[in-house]
Design an enzyme around this catalytic site. Structure first.
Site, short mmCIF file in Angstrom:
data_model
loop_
_atom_site.label_atom_id
_atom_site.label_comp_id
_atom_site.label_asym_id
_atom_site.label_seq_id
_atom_site.Cartn_x
_atom_site.Cartn_y
_atom_site.Cartn_z
N LYS A 53 16.49 20.42 20.24
CA LYS A 53 15.29 20.90 19.54
C LYS A 53 15.38 22.39 19.22
O LYS A 53 14.38 23.05 19.01
CB LYS A 53 14.05 20.63 20.40
CG LYS A 53 13.67 19.15 20.41
CD LYS A 53 12.25 18.99 20.91
CE LYS A 53 12.09 17.69 21.67
NZ LYS A 53 10.76 17.59 22.27
N ARG A 86 3.50 11.36 31.35
CA ARG A 86 3.39 11.30 29.88
C ARG A 86 2.77 9.98 29.46
O ARG A 86 3.03 8.93 30.06
CB ARG A 86 4.78 11.41 29.22
CG ARG A 86 5.64 12.55 29.70
CD ARG A 86 5.10 13.90 29.29
NE ARG A 86 4.97 14.05 27.83
CZ ARG A 86 5.95 14.46 27.04
NH1 ARG A 86 7.13 14.75 27.51
NH2 ARG A 86 5.75 14.58 25.73
N GLU A 109 9.18 17.70 17.13
CA GLU A 109 10.21 16.89 17.79
C GLU A 109 11.50 16.98 16.97
O GLU A 109 11.55 17.65 15.94
CB GLU A 109 9.72 15.45 17.92
CG GLU A 109 8.57 15.33 18.90
CD GLU A 109 8.64 14.03 19.72
OE1 GLU A 109 9.75 13.56 20.01
OE2 GLU A 109 7.57 13.50 20.05
#
Ligand SMILES: [Zn+2]
Length: 294
Positions: free
Chosen positions: A59, A284, A3
């Site tokens: 990212k 999620r 992350e």
């Protein structure tokens, strides 16, 4: 999956190790899905440049490359042969470009000596002037390598550690989606993943399923502060584990912020002892304390 804080840590580690070094040659493997730009463009863009800096965008790990007059340019005859052969878009002298690496699920960038054992699933080997090599290893091949002219690459969304609070509030105000989904929406903020979204919402006292539109300016202000706090804490923790990522002899493994809710379904809330609940939002897993979060 790394992350934002892990990617920041990796980018810093790489910057410490390779900034100022020059790229002499590039070998790329034959797995097409790893290369988001054409392999010859990647090679032509990287070779004979100097790595000015390595930094993170969302990212993505971004290498800023400079081709200055001091770098050895190919002879005109050779250059025109190459151009005719592959339409390669080598950078002109003085140009700046970027090499962009997305690590995907399992990608790693290693800085090592040339005699270090070649790992399975090595997709790129960048030979540096210092004699070392920068290798991209990725068993599951969700990682991506690409190149762009400086300024052309857009990671999308706002950088959570750079956006100001006014902008942050404006991004989420009036949205009908659950705040958790909005936090994960990379077009709004870039790089906030599932774990840090859950942890930020817990610290802000906001339930993940709350519609963004129902949050007050004050609540959004608290969320702004907690997103930054969580990411900065995680980055600070990562500082000591840089070598685990980028040195070939380092141990693998992600450092972790002590999670307060993420992955703690059924365990007592660290504040009020209520069991942590897990919900699925937009596919999620989401974790929250039903008492502390409203
Ligand atoms: Zn609680």
């Amino acid at each position: 999956m790394p992350e934002l804080p892990e990617v920041e840590t990796i980018a810093r580690g790489l910057h410490q190790r390779v900034a100022g070094d020059a790229i002499e040659s590039v070998w790329l493997g034959s797995k097409p899905q790893t290369m988001k730009s054409r392999p010859y463009e990647i090679a032509a863009t990287l070779e004979r440049t100097r790595i000015a800096q390595v930094h993170r965008m969302g990212k993505h790990i971004v290498f800023d490359l400079e081709r200055n007059g001091a770098a050895r340019a190919p002879s005109p005859a050779k250059a025109s042969r190459q151009l005719a052969k592959s339409r390669r878009r080598a950078l002109p002298l003085g140009a700046r470009s970027q090499w962009i690496v997305h690590l995907g699920m399992t990608g790693r960038l290693l800085v090592c000596e040339p005699d270090a054992e070649l790992e399975k699933h090595t997709h790129a080997i960048i030979k540096l002037k210092s004699g070392r090599e920068l290798r991209f290893v990725d068993p599951r091949r969700f990682g991506r390598l690409s190149v762009a002219s400086q300024g052309d690459f857009e990671a999308g969304g706002f950088e959570p550690l750079e956006v100001d609070s006014e902008r942050f509030v404006a991004l989420f105000r009036g949205r009908k989606t659950p705040i958790k989904s909005a936090l994960l929406n990379q077009k709004l903020l870039r790089g906030v993943g599932n774990i840090y979204a859950d942890e930020s919402l817990f610290r802000a006292g906001i339930r993940p399923r709350r519609r963004a539109a129902t949050l007050s300016r004050k609540q959004l202000g608290r969320l702004y502060a907690s997103v930054r706090e969580v990411l900065q804490e995680a980055i600070a923790l990562g500082g000591s584990s840089i070598s685990d990522y980028v040195d070939a002899d380092g141990e693998e493994g992600l450092f972790q912020l002590q999670h307060r809710v993420y992955g703690r379904e059924g365990e007592p809330c660290l504040v009020c002892k209520t069991p942590i609940k897990r919900l699925v939002i937009a596919g999620r897993s989401s974790h929250h304390c039903p008492k502390c979060q409203k």
